[in-house]
Design an enzyme around this catalytic site. Structure first.
Site, mmCIF file in Angstrom:
data_model
loop_
_atom_site.group_PDB
_atom_site.id
_atom_site.type_symbol
_atom_site.label_atom_id
_atom_site.label_comp_id
_atom_site.label_asym_id
_atom_site.label_seq_id
_atom_site.Cartn_x
_atom_site.Cartn_y
_atom_site.Cartn_z
ATOM 1 C CD GLU A 200 -0.716 0.821 4.334
ATOM 2 O OE1 GLU A 200 -1.957 0.797 4.239
ATOM 3 O OE2 GLU A 200 -0.018 -0.207 4.331
ATOM 4 C CG HIS B 148 -1.864 -1.177 1.220
ATOM 5 N ND1 HIS B 148 -2.256 -1.845 2.345
ATOM 6 C CD2 HIS B 148 -2.499 -1.787 0.178
ATOM 7 C CE1 HIS B 148 -3.100 -2.819 2.009
ATOM 8 N NE2 HIS B 148 -3.255 -2.805 0.707
ATOM 9 C CG HIS C 23 0.712 -3.509 5.296
ATOM 10 N ND1 HIS C 23 -0.181 -3.254 4.293
ATOM 11 C CD2 HIS C 23 1.272 -4.704 5.004
ATOM 12 C CE1 HIS C 23 -0.177 -4.252 3.427
ATOM 13 N NE2 HIS C 23 0.689 -5.154 3.830
ATOM 14 C CD GLU D 32 -1.356 -3.091 9.168
ATOM 15 O OE1 GLU D 32 -1.059 -1.895 8.963
ATOM 16 O OE2 GLU D 32 -1.934 -3.814 8.330
#
Ligand code: ZN
Length: 373
Positions: free
Chosen positions: A168, A165, A258, A334
């Site tokens: 990010e 992504h 991410h 994350e």
């Protein structure tokens, strides 16, 4: 002096709706051929000494509106050091931040950008280190390379792949930290890891979306992390290239890096729902998580995504596909766009430096448990 706002820069994204005295009204553009948007990055000239209020009026329709609550925009005068705008607020679908520029130029972004030029410099610097091989696994739709750096001589096959992504950017800051540690000849843990494992690192899986200022998709508007069950040349050549290389090497341990818009913590998400889940995979995943908790107070295992139900894991996502396909210990790492609320930093929030240091802790935690593989 006249105030100008421009997004004509690498990973730039903003549309100017109006500049009226001290108020700048803005909109974020969606990813090409997609409805996703949240990433912004633009520069302002001519604002020296003036306190301007920037209003992103379509923030409420962004991919993760919960991301704006307690969020603070990032600003920089030199494109290198990014601080947070204390006076940031979100109400009625509009993100508002007020900032007084000390000089003629100021930039704002959703998070500290990681530019195409910086990416190329990272790849070149890592490739120039002893024992590192650089290759391209394939090409993107815009013709960019999917670079992979290989280092280490050990039997364990470790893959780090980052920034599926593109908005990010902390994911590529993390890759930068991992490569910096692993190529450090004086770093004892890195030296030991390189004996025990072979690392393959893809610092940026989505360079097209990155350059285009996208949040979540590639040049065709495709979310790469929903393509791993059936990647294709016309939709997701990036995933097809990386998965083909993984098929050739096998995978024992993988981190897919991410950023999370909403949750103000660092966390990992696993593969509980894959059809062929083994007790060994679960045990090693938990051992790794516990080791990382011990290694850094910037990581925790209380807050995160809910686990999938048994057998219900989405195999279009990288972590599940890699765990299922290779019997690997895989995880989605994350990092927050906001901050780690257990250890907040009012000036910088979550930052490039902390992303890089987290990578060092991730490697140390791998070293802690590598004997159990
Ligand atoms: Zn993501």
């Amino acid at each position: 002096m006249r105030i100008t706002v421009s997004a004509a820069l690498d990973s730039g994204n903003i549309r100017v709706l109006g500049i009226d005295d001290d108020r700048v009204t803005l909109e974020i553009s969606p990813d090409r051929q997609s409805d996703f948007y949240q990433w912004f990055h633009f520069r302002v000239l001519g604002a020296r000494g003036r306190r301007l209020t920037y209003e992103i009026v379509n923030a409420g329709g962004a991919a993760f509106p919960g991301g704006w609550t307690d969020y603070r925009a990032c600003w920089s005068t030199d494109g290198a050091t990014w601080r947070r705008v204390a006076d940031t607020s979100y109400a009625d679908g509009t993100l508002r931040f007020a900032h007084e520029a000390a000089g003629d130029e100021v930039r704002f972004a959703y998070f500290a950008p990681y530019s195409t030029e910086r990416h190329l410099a990272l790849v070149a610097r890592a490739a120039a280190s002893p024992g590192v091989t650089l290759e391209t696994l394939g090409r993107t739709l815009d013709g960019r390379e999917i670079e992979c750096l290989t280092l280490g001589e050990g039997p364990l096959s470790v893959w780090f792949f980052c920034r599926q992504h593109p908005g990010e950017t902390m994911a590529e800051w993390w890759a930068d930290g991992a490569l910096t540690v692993l190529t450090d000849p004086d770093h004892a843990i890195a030296r030991s890891l390189r004996r025990k494992a072979t690392f393959r690192i893809v610092p940026n899986m989505n360079p097209d979306g990155s350059a285009r200022g996208h949040l979540r998709t590639n040049a065709a508007g495709v979310n790469l992390n929903r393509e791993w069950h059936a990647p294709s040349d016309d939709r997701s050549p990036e995933v097809k290239a990386v998965l083909a290389a993984m098929d050739a090497t096998g995978v024992d341990f993988a981190i897919d890096a991410h950023g999370d818009e909403t949750i103000p913590y660092v966390f990992i998400a696993g593969f509980e729902g894959i059809p062929s889940l083994t007790e060994r995979q679960t045990r090693l995943y938990r051992a790794y998580s516990d080791a990382l908790v011990r290694r850094t107070p910037d990581f925790q295992s209380k807050h995160g995504y809910p686990s999938s139900q048994p057998g219900k894991g989405n195999l279009s996502m990288a972590t599940n596909q890699v765990a299922e396909r290779f019997g690997a210990v895989a995880m989605t790492l994350e990092m927050p766009f906001k901050d780690n609320d257990d250890l907040p930093d009012p000036d910088f929030g979550w930052s490039p430096g902390r992303s890089m240091r987290l990578a060092e802790a991730c490697l140390a935690a791998l070293h802690d448990v590598i004997g159990e593989f």
